[in-house]
Every structure is written in C-alpha cells, then in structure tokens.
Design a protein around this motif. Sequence first.
Motif, PDB file in Angstrom:
ATOM      1  N   LEU A  75       0.563  -0.932   0.352  1.00 38.39           N
ATOM      2  CA  LEU A  75      -0.178   0.394  -0.034  1.00 38.39           C
ATOM      3  C   LEU A  75       0.801   1.525   0.187  1.00 38.39           C
ATOM      4  N   VAL A  76       2.162   1.213   0.682  1.00 35.21           N
ATOM      5  CA  VAL A  76       3.018   2.451   0.361  1.00 35.21           C
ATOM      6  C   VAL A  76       3.481   2.286  -0.642  1.00 35.21           C
ATOM      7  N   ASP A  77       3.459   1.609  -1.670  1.00 37.16           N
ATOM      8  CA  ASP A  77       3.784   2.453  -3.129  1.00 37.16           C
ATOM      9  C   ASP A  77       2.715   2.400  -3.419  1.00 37.16           C
ATOM     10  N   VAL A  78       1.858   1.587  -3.341  1.00 33.82           N
ATOM     11  CA  VAL A  78       0.501   2.658  -4.103  1.00 33.82           C
ATOM     12  C   VAL A  78       0.263   3.695  -3.908  1.00 33.82           C
ATOM     13  N   MET A  79       0.080   4.283  -2.997  1.00 32.14           N
ATOM     14  CA  MET A  79       0.604   5.811  -2.407  1.00 32.14           C
ATOM     15  C   MET A  79       1.868   5.917  -3.004  1.00 32.14           C
ATOM     16  N   ARG A  80       2.632   6.045  -2.840  1.00 33.76           N
ATOM     17  CA  ARG A  80       3.676   6.660  -3.753  1.00 33.76           C
ATOM     18  C   ARG A  80       3.338   6.739  -4.708  1.00 33.76           C
ATOM     19  N   HIS A  81       2.729   5.625  -5.872  1.00 34.09           N
ATOM     20  CA  HIS A  81       2.320   5.910  -7.406  1.00 34.09           C
ATOM     21  C   HIS A  81       1.379   7.104  -7.216  1.00 34.09           C
ATOM     22  N   GLU A  82       0.291   7.749  -6.885  1.00 33.97           N
ATOM     23  CA  GLU A  82      -0.984   7.909  -6.772  1.00 33.97           C
ATOM     24  C   GLU A  82      -0.836   9.387  -6.531  1.00 33.97           C
ATOM     25  N   ILE A  83      -0.079   9.816  -4.678  1.00 32.25           N
ATOM     26  CA  ILE A  83      -0.376  10.591  -4.474  1.00 32.25           C
ATOM     27  C   ILE A  83       1.369  11.338  -3.778  1.00 32.25           C
ATOM     28  N   GLY A  84       2.094  10.732  -4.769  1.00 32.05           N
ATOM     29  CA  GLY A  84       3.974  11.048  -4.320  1.00 32.05           C
ATOM     30  C   GLY A  84       4.459  12.557  -4.416  1.00 32.05           C
ATOM     31  N   SER A  85       3.069  13.330  -5.855  1.00 33.74           N
ATOM     32  CA  SER A  85       3.539  14.764  -6.408  1.00 33.74           C
ATOM     33  C   SER A  85       3.494  14.985  -4.626  1.00 33.74           C
ATOM     34  N   TYR A  86       1.882  14.999  -4.681  1.00 34.01           N
ATOM     35  CA  TYR A  86       1.306  16.684  -4.234  1.00 34.01           C
ATOM     36  C   TYR A  86       1.854  16.054  -2.244  1.00 34.01           C
ATOM     37  N   SER A  87       3.033  15.305  -1.395  1.00 35.09           N
ATOM     38  CA  SER A  87       3.436  14.508  -1.051  1.00 35.09           C
ATOM     39  C   SER A  87       4.284  14.984  -0.276  1.00 35.09           C
ATOM     40  N   SER A  88       4.854  15.365   0.705  1.00 33.96           N
ATOM     41  CA  SER A  88       6.140  15.594   1.233  1.00 33.96           C
ATOM     42  C   SER A  88       6.626  14.258   1.642  1.00 33.96           C
ATOM     43  N   THR A  89       6.366  13.130   2.926  1.00 32.44           N
ATOM     44  CA  THR A  89       6.942  12.116   2.417  1.00 32.44           C
ATOM     45  C   THR A  89       5.710  10.844   3.008  1.00 32.44           C
ATOM     46  N   ILE A  90       6.399  10.150   2.478  1.00 31.59           N
ATOM     47  CA  ILE A  90       4.883   8.673   2.015  1.00 31.59           C
ATOM     48  C   ILE A  90       5.616   7.616   2.789  1.00 31.59           C
ATOM     49  N   CYS A  91       4.918   7.219   3.992  1.00 28.37           N
ATOM     50  CA  CYS A  91       6.308   6.107   4.759  1.00 28.37           C
ATOM     51  C   CYS A  91       6.231   4.591   5.562  1.00 28.37           C
ATOM     52  N   GLY A  92       6.312   4.014   5.749  1.00 25.74           N
ATOM     53  CA  GLY A  92       5.844   3.044   6.177  1.00 25.74           C
ATOM     54  C   GLY A  92       6.630   1.986   7.621  1.00 25.74           C
ATOM     55  N   PHE A  93       5.801   1.870   8.495  1.00 24.66           N
ATOM     56  CA  PHE A  93       7.025   1.287   9.520  1.00 24.66           C
ATOM     57  C   PHE A  93       5.685   0.459   9.854  1.00 24.66           C
ATOM     58  N   GLY A  94       6.169  -0.019  10.880  1.00 22.27           N
ATOM     59  CA  GLY A  94       5.232  -1.101  12.169  1.00 22.27           C
ATOM     60  C   GLY A  94       5.548  -2.157  12.776  1.00 22.27           C
ATOM     61  N   HIS A  95       4.879  -3.081  13.256  1.00 18.95           N
ATOM     62  CA  HIS A  95       4.788  -4.216  13.375  1.00 18.95           C
ATOM     63  C   HIS A  95       4.072  -5.462  13.281  1.00 18.95           C
ATOM     64  N   LEU A  96       5.409  -5.615  12.027  1.00 15.24           N
ATOM     65  CA  LEU A  96       5.023  -6.537  10.976  1.00 15.24           C
ATOM     66  C   LEU A  96       4.577  -8.057  11.249  1.00 15.24           C
ATOM     67  N   ALA A  97       5.242  -8.538  12.360  1.00 11.11           N
ATOM     68  CA  ALA A  97       4.318  -9.977  13.419  1.00 11.11           C
ATOM     69  C   ALA A  97       2.856  -9.591  13.255  1.00 11.11           C
ATOM     70  N   ASP A  98       2.478  -8.908  13.519  1.00  7.38           N
ATOM     71  CA  ASP A  98       0.784  -8.787  13.449  1.00  7.38           C
ATOM     72  C   ASP A  98       0.325  -7.360  12.533  1.00  7.38           C
ATOM     73  N   GLY A  99       0.769  -7.827  11.198  1.00  4.42           N
ATOM     74  CA  GLY A  99       0.196  -7.414  10.342  1.00  4.42           C
ATOM     75  C   GLY A  99       0.337  -6.133  10.494  1.00  4.42           C
ATOM     76  N   ASN A 100       0.763  -5.442  11.205  1.00  2.00           N
ATOM     77  CA  ASN A 100      -0.103  -4.141  12.040  1.00  2.00           C
ATOM     78  C   ASN A 100       1.200  -2.863  11.047  1.00  2.00           C
ATOM     79  N   LEU A 101       0.562  -1.849  10.181  1.00  2.00           N
ATOM     80  CA  LEU A 101       1.563  -1.327   9.203  1.00  2.00           C
ATOM     81  C   LEU A 101       0.659   0.054   9.578  1.00  2.00           C
ATOM     82  N   HIS A 102       1.747   1.330  10.285  1.00  2.00           N
ATOM     83  CA  HIS A 102       1.513   2.500   9.850  1.00  2.00           C
ATOM     84  C   HIS A 102       1.651   3.248   9.208  1.00  2.00           C
ATOM     85  N   LEU A 103       0.529   3.904   8.163  1.00  2.00           N
ATOM     86  CA  LEU A 103       1.012   4.232   6.824  1.00  2.00           C
ATOM     87  C   LEU A 103       1.481   5.425   7.327  1.00  2.00           C
TER      88      LEU A 103
END
Length: 514
Positions: free
Chosen positions: A406-434
């Motif tokens: 989803l982070v890649d999708v966001m970069r593709h769709e709205i990359g030019s309108y934003s400053s930073t798009i990043c993803g991090f989080g608790h991988l083992a729980d499938g919990n992404l902080h976009l």
Amino acid sequence: MTHWPTRSFSCIASFGPKLPFIACSFHPSKTKLYLRYSTTIAAIRGPYNYINQQDKNNFYDILKHKSRLLDDQDVSNYVADWHGYYHNNTRNFTHIALRPTTTQMVAAIMKHCYKRNLAVVPQGGNTGLVGGGTPVFDEIVLSTSLMDDIINFDPQSGILICQAGCILKNLQDYVGNYGFTMPIDLGARGSCQIGGNLSTNAGGIHFVRYGPLRRYVTGVEVVLSNGVVLDMITPQPMQDSDFKQLFIGAEGTLAILTKVAIKCVETAKCYSAIMLGCKTHHQVTSVLMDARNVLGHTVSAIEVMDSAAVSVVNSKLGLKCPLSPHPFYALIETFSNDEDQNIDKLSHILSLLENKFGSMESAVSLNQTQLSQLWSVREHITEALKRDGHVYKFDISVPIAKYFDLVDVMRHEIGSYSSTICGFGHLADGNLHLNITSKQYDKLLLNRIETILCDWLVQNGGSISAEHGIGFHKAHLMHGSKSSNSLAMMRSIKAHFDPKVSKANVRALKQFIT
Ligand SMILES: Cc1cc2nc3c(=O)[nH]c(=O)nc-3n(C[C@H](O)[C@H](O)[C@H](O)COP(=O)(O)OP(=O)(O)OC[C@H]3O[C@@H](n4cnc5c(N)ncnc54)[C@H](O)[C@@H]3O)c2cc1C
C-alpha cells in the motif's frame, strides 16, 4: 487547485438535516460501500447544555482545589492532541479541563454532568493518535493526570493495582524494582497513562510476545456516565461473565476507568536485538518467518521500517541509522537469561537469511546501550514526522505478504502532492503505520488518501484500524469494516451504559459510532 486522477464515481448526496453533505464513492464491483464526509461539516453538536459559572462553582467544590480546574490559556494543552491539532469545531467554544484525584471526585463530576446534560470527554496522557481524547466541540475534558497513585503491588502474584492516571514508564520502573515488567511497551511510554492504554487496548512493540493487553487485566474500577461506580478490581469468579472487558478498548465511550489491576510478568535478564538491511519485500517477510522459527516464544519484537521513515528521522532529528541505506530495515529482539544464547540465536537467523539471499548488512547489540541505539531510530519516527508538516496517520491491519504494497500504491498515486510517504510498524501482527505528510493540511489530499486506502483494504483484505483505535478520525470509516449488525450492537451497548444517548441524543461521554 489539486486535480486527482478519477478512478471512482463520486457524488455529493444529502442525507437529511443531520449529515448535510456526505461525499460517497461507490464501486459497483466491490462488496462494501465506504461513506466519506468531512468531519468538520458532518459532526453536529448534540443538544447538551453549555457550561455556566454555577457549574464551575460546583466543580470547584468537588475538586477542593482551584488548580484542579483549568480554563482560558491553561486548558490549551488538553484541547489539542499530541500533534498539536485541534478539531476545527472547537475553535468557537470555551473549554475547561477537570483534574480529579479520586474516584469519588470523578463520580461527583459525572453525576453533575449527567443531571445538567453536559458532555464529557475522558483524557489520559493525550498521546492518542486518532483524535479520541480531545473535545470535538466544547465537551468538558476529564483528565486523569492527577490520579497517579500506585495502590498495591503483590510480588507473589505479580498483580499491580493503581489509579488509571499512572504513567506507563513510572509503572515499568516501579515493578522493575521487584523483577517484573509491564505486559506492554510503546514509544509514548513517558506520557501515556495506563487508563489510556487500557481504553485503547494498546498494542505496542512487544505485542508479538505478550499479545493483547486485555489478557493481563485482572480488574478495573469504572465510573459510568451517571456517576455510578462499578468496582470490579477484585478478581471475579471464573464462572462470571467477564464484562469488565467491555470497558477495555472502548476508548472512553462507555465509562471512565479510575483504577486498574494488571498481572505483570517476570523480567528476563537479557534482551538483545539485530537490525538487518533488506532489499525487497520478499526479504522482509523471510526475516519474519526465520525469526519466528528460530526464536519461538523467545521473540519479543519484530519491527520493520522503510527507507523514507529512516530518512525523516535522520533529517528532522539528526539521528543516524547504524546501517548504510537500504530500501527496508528489520529489527528483531529476543530475550533470555543468557546474553550469549541470544547472540547465537540472532546470528543463526542471519546465516539462514544469507544462505537464501547472499550477504546482508546487519548490526547486533552486545549490551544495553547498543540495544537502545538499535531501537532509537524506530522509536523516533512518529516524533520526526511531526516536524515534517501536517501528518496523515493510518494505523491499519494488512496481510503480512503485502505489508508494504500500500505504501508503494500511495507513492504512485499521490507522491507528487505530499512531502513524505513512509511505512513502518509491527510486522508480526500485520500492523502497518502508513504515514503521509504535506506542507500543510489539505482536505482534498486527505479525501484522496482515504479513497485509495479504503479501496485497497477492501480489495486486499485489511482493516482500517489496528492498535490506535477509531477515535474521531476514523468513525466515518467504520461502516466499511464492520457489519451493520455489529454496529447496531455497539450502539445498543453504548445506549445501555450511557442512556441519554438514546433518550435525548445527549452524549454524556463522547460517542464515536456514527
Ligand atoms: C510516539 C508515539 C508512539 C506510539 N506508539 C504506539 C504503539 O506502539 N501502540 C499503540 O497502540 N499506540 C501507540 N501510540 C498511541 C497512544 O500512545 C496509545 O493509544 C495510548 O494507549 C494512549 O494512552 P493515553 O493515556 O495517552 O490516552 P489518551 O490519548 O489521553 O486517550 C486515548 C483514548 O482513551 C480514552 N481514555 C483515556 N483515558 C481514559 C480513562 N481513564 N477512562 C476512559 N477512557 C479513557 C480517551 O477518551 C481516548 O479516546 C503512540 C503514540 C505516540 C505519540
């Protein structure tokens, strides 16, 4: 003006006087309809009363000390959230924050508010990231910040009883003296309160080891909207319905938590971690599999972050990552009573991965200082993003195999309108902080992000909320991820504990279900 590529059919529809402008987008091919509307337009102040001088005098009598009622300038920190953002609707109202020290004071305040039809929002450490603990209009802030007594700790059972306003870090230090640890840890530990942690059923960095916080709660004391105190601190017989669980994760919509009893766990002697630089999504998911296989129940954290998250920590806070630049980073932590054993296991994970992918850059902690250094970048991402403009935060559940997609999708769709798009989080729980930032708040950008996000979650099987809760920010998205029967049940539970909601549509406690 921002023009978005049109991928879905959007319309402005009128749904009656309560929700005058609801923008909705409907994909005929999909099973779910997400309603989206501007929270600033759609939120309607309920027919509850405005606070007057007599109310204030009454609160002074209850609180017994002038400094426990804050108004004018003093209240500003209680009205803005952790980011310093206000709900737009609050601007034209006056606010007060009440800071009781005892359950009896909370009960007397709630009784008065119930009688006078005054709305209340409970607040703990105000580190919540979904706008749940601050007023939407002029709700009275009931802060537990002065309810910070540790009542009892029993080193034999490991059960800690304390007031809801105790700061998590203070509790960690306190039980640490007895060789115990709290079954939760998170970056906001120095400010968040245990009552807030329970109310959000917070996850945190050790979720993979401990599981949900609610599992460790042996008792609670709550004050209902009408001032009635429910004392469930003493463990209940196994055969009883465990209805204290209703108040855990309820985000302050059902009652105010005033005391909690939690079973703490014995502390392991040594914690060690390895940070790995990864080239691809596939490598990241392999790290998870190998770490789980090798560490088993001795895994205490499996965290990931992408290069954009690491860069923002470096550029905004000057903190350097111990590894050279990589597209992704994984951080694995293990525990035992023997440091050498930890290092052996972490090295084994590295060799398994290198057999598959060739040489990988890594850093292993050999002592407590190095362990803190490895965690430092990961723990400062939220703080760094706060300095990067307006932050649009999404704490979501995603399939692990598609963790960063989803982070890649966001970069593709709205990359030019934003400053930073990043993803991090608790991988083992499938919990992404976009997290997405832009120079300033942009309503159109937010709508666009939410559309892409909801579409992706429907198509790929995720959920709009993971550990941070629903709060005010996500209430309008709940229709997309909960069945109408579940929402109806939530409304009736709310009406049971807060009857004025159904009778007079008065929100004695903030209501999130729309
Ligand atoms: C840097 C940073 C890192 C974070 N990391 C994580 C993380 O890893 N995992 C995670 O889950 N969250 C995380 N959070 C979010 C936040 O810290 C948690 O949600 C935390 O549990 C909130 O506690 P609080 O005391 O600050 O509650 P608040 O923000 O004050 O309130 C949160 C919600 O609980 C309600 N509430 C608070 N106290 C009470 C009470 N006594 N009775 C009834 N309702 C109450 C409020 O009304 C509100 O809806 C992070 C936040 C920051 C700033």
